[in-house]
Design an enzyme around this catalytic site. Structure first.
Site, PDB file in Angstrom:
ATOM      1  N   ASP A  29      -2.508   1.603  -4.641  1.00 24.28           N
ATOM      2  CA  ASP A  29      -3.727   1.975  -3.923  1.00 24.28           C
ATOM      3  C   ASP A  29      -4.839   0.957  -4.189  1.00 24.28           C
ATOM      4  OD1 ASP A  29      -2.549   4.298  -2.913  1.00 24.28           O
ATOM      5  OD2 ASP A  29      -3.072   5.439  -4.716  1.00 24.28           O
TER       6      ASP A  29
ATOM      7  N   HIS B  90       0.806  -1.221   0.000  1.00 19.77           N
ATOM      8  CA  HIS B  90       0.000   0.000   0.000  1.00 19.77           C
ATOM      9  C   HIS B  90       0.842   1.275   0.000  1.00 19.77           C
ATOM     10  CE1 HIS B  90      -3.685   1.984  -0.124  1.00 19.77           C
ATOM     11  NE2 HIS B  90      -4.271   1.580   0.986  1.00 19.77           N
TER      12      HIS B  90
END
Length: 448
Positions: free
Chosen positions: A426, A422
Site C-alpha cells: 500500500d 499495489h
C-alpha cells in the site's frame, strides 16, 4: 571411473528447458573443472556452463540449436581421459550410438533416434510416469497445439523420455497432420504444474503489434536479450498494478564516511560506491518491511525469508540483473565488493546460473548516467524495485546546529523512486519504507 554427466542446468524457478547456443569445447578436448564448455540460452538469460569436473570431453549429446528440458544430459566428461564418442546427436537432443568401426569425428553423422514408443498404462489404467512426462509439455507447446487443434498425445516426441518439444509440434503441423477431433465434453483442465504454467494460463503470450515501414526507415531484428526484455516488461506491466512514490535523500553522512575511510579501503583493494551504501541500507530496512520483500502468488503472498538484491547492470546494449544473495548478512565493504564482482562478470558474460535468479528486491541506478529520477518496472516474482537518481549538489534550506536558524547550504542529494505492486504494497507501506531508508542513509552508522 564412470563418466561424468553434464546436465542442462536449472536457470530459474519457472524455466523448464534451455537451448544449446554454442559448444565452446569440442570432442577430445581436455577441460578443467569450472572451465566453460558451452553456452546456453533460456527465456531469461544467456549463460556459459562450466565443466563439473576435470577430464576429457568424450561425448556431445545435444547439438547446437537444440532445445531440451532441464536435467537432460548434454555431454559426458571422462575424468580419466577416455576416447571420444560420436558427435552428432539425434534430433531433439538424444545422442545416437555410433557404429562400432566408425572413427570419432566432429563431422560424423548418425541415424535419427526413433521416437519413444507410447508408454503402457499402469495396472489400474493410470498413466505411467513416462507417459505423464511425455504429455507434460511446456506452455508454448500446449498453446501451439491448441491453436492448431492438435492432440499432443498423437505427436511423436523426441525430447527427454519422449517429451514433445516445440520443434516436434511445429514439424508435425508443417507435415499436414490432421486436427484432433472435437471432444464430446471438454474435460476439466488439469491444474498447472509449475509457475510457468500458471503464468501462461492466466496471462498468455506477449504479442507485439507490427507497423508499416516507411521509405527512409531501417529494419533490424531484435537480438535475444532485447526480445526477452521486451516480453518480460510487457508482462510485468500487464500483471502488476504499478504505483510509484518518491523521496529525496541527503548524502552528506555517506560522503563523510567515504572520505574518512577512502585510504583504508583502497589499501584493502575494496571499492565502496554510493550504490554499495544504498544496497547495504536497503538490505537492513527490508527486514522490517516484509511486504516490500514479498511476492503475490495466486491468492497467496510469499514473504521471502532471504534478502536477495537484484542489481540491474547495463550491458550497452541490453540489461541483466545479477543477484547479491543474503545481502543483509554482508558488511558494507562486502556488499561493495560483491556488486563490483557481479557487475564485472555480467558485462563479461561470465555469471553462473544461480547468480541471476532468486532476487527478492531490485535496485536500478539510472542516476549513474545523469538521469534525475526514473520510474522502473517491477520484475516478475517480486513486489518492488528502487530507482536511484543522479547524486548532485543542490542548494537547500537546512537548520544551523548552533543557532537553530534556517540557512542556505549546498548538499549532495538524490531523488529515489520506489515502484511497488499495489496488490500487496500500500501507499503507506511505501512511504514508511522510503522514510526508514532516508533515515538510515542520512545518519549512516559508522560501523557498517
Amino acid at each position: 571411473m564412470a563418466r561424468i554427466e553434464v546436465p542442462m542446468p536449472q536457470m530459474g524457478e519457472s524455466i523448464a528447458e534451455g537451448t544449446v547456443s554454442k559448444w565452446l569445447k569440442q570432442l577430445g578436448d581436455v577441460v578443467e573443472r569450472d572451465e566453460a564448455i558451452l553456452e546456453i540460452s533460456t527465456d531469461k538469460v544467456d549463460a556459459e556452463i562450466p565443466a563439473p569436473a576435470s577430464g576429457t570431453l568424450v561425448e556431445i549429446a545435444v547439438e547446437e540449436g537444440a532445445t531440451v528440458e532441464v536435467g537432460t544430459v548434454v555431454a559426458f566428461i571422462d575424468p580419466e581421459g577416455g576416447a571420444a564418442a560420436a558427435t552428432a546427436p539425434a534430433p531433439g537432443g538424444a545422442a545416437a550410438p555410433a557404429p562400432e568401426e566408425a572413427p570419432a569425428s566432429a563431422s560424423s553423422t548418425s541415424a535419427p533416434a526413433p521416437a519413444a514408443p507410447p508408454a503402457e498404462p499402469g495396472p489400474d489404467g493410470e498413466q505411467s510416469a513416462e507417459d505423464r512426462l511425455r504429455t507434460r509439455s511446456t506452455p508454448v507447446v500446449r498453446k501451439i497445439a491448441e491453436e492448431h487443434g492438435v492432440d499432443i498425445a498423437s505427436v511423436p516426441g523426441t525430447g527427454h523420455m519422449g517429451r514433445v518439444t516445440k520443434q516436434d509440434i511445429l514439424g508435425f503441423i508443417e507435415a499436414g497432420a490432421p486436427a484432433a477431433p472435437a471432444p464430446v465434453a471438454a474435460p476439466a483442465p488439469a491444474p498447472p504444474t509449475a509457475v510457468a504454467d500458471l503464468w501462461a494460463a492466466f496471462y498468455g503470450e506477449v504479442q507485439h503489434p507490427e507497423y508499416p515501414v516507411r521509405q527512409a526507415d531501417t529494419v533490424e531484428p531484435m537480438d535475444k536479450i532485447r526480445r526477452l526484455t521486451a516480453a518480460h516488461m510487457v508482462m510485468a506491466k500487464r500483471v502488476a498494478p504499478h504505483v510509484h512514490s518518491f523521496i529525496e535523500i541527503d548524502f552528506s553522512s555517506v560522503d563523510r564516511i567515504r572520505s574518512a575511510n577512502k585510504a583504508r579501503w583502497a589499501a584493502q583493494g575494496a571499492r565502496v560506491s554510493y550504490t554499495a551504501f544504498v544496497a547495504w541500507a536497503v538490505s537492513r530496512v527490508l527486514r522490517d518491511f516484509p511486504t516490500v520483500n514479498s511476492a503475490v502468488s495466486g491468492n497467496n503472498v510469499i514473504y521471502r525469508g532471504n534478502v536477495n538484491l537484484g542489481m540491474a547492470v547495463d550491458l550497452n546494449p541490453g540489461l541483466i540483473v545479477p543477484v547479491v544473495h543474503d545481502a543483509d548478512h554482508l558488511g558494507l565493504v562486502g556488499v561493495g565488493n560483491k556488486i563490483i564482482d557481479v557487475a564485472t562478470r555480467a558485462r563479461d558474460r561470465k555469471l553462473m546460473p544461480n547468480e541471476i535468479q532468486g532476487a527478492t528486491f531490485t535496485i536500478t541506478n539510472p542516476g549513474v548516467l545523469g538521469t534525475l529520477v526514473g520510474l522502473p518496472i517491477i520484475p516478475k516474482g517480486t513486489s518492488a524495485i528502487l530507482g536511484t537518481g543522479a547524486i548532485e549538489k543542490r542548494v537547500v534550506v537546512v537548520t544551523d546546529d548552533e543557532t537553530g536558524a534556517d540557512v542556505m547550504a549546498i548538499r549532495k542529494r538524490s531523488l529515489f523512486s520506489l515502484a511497488y505492486d499495489h496488490r500487496i504494497v500500500d501507499g503507506a507501506d511505501s512511504a514508511r519504507f522510503l522514510s526508514a531508508l532516508k533515515e538510515m542513509l542520512e545518519s549512516f552508522p559508522e560501523d557498517a
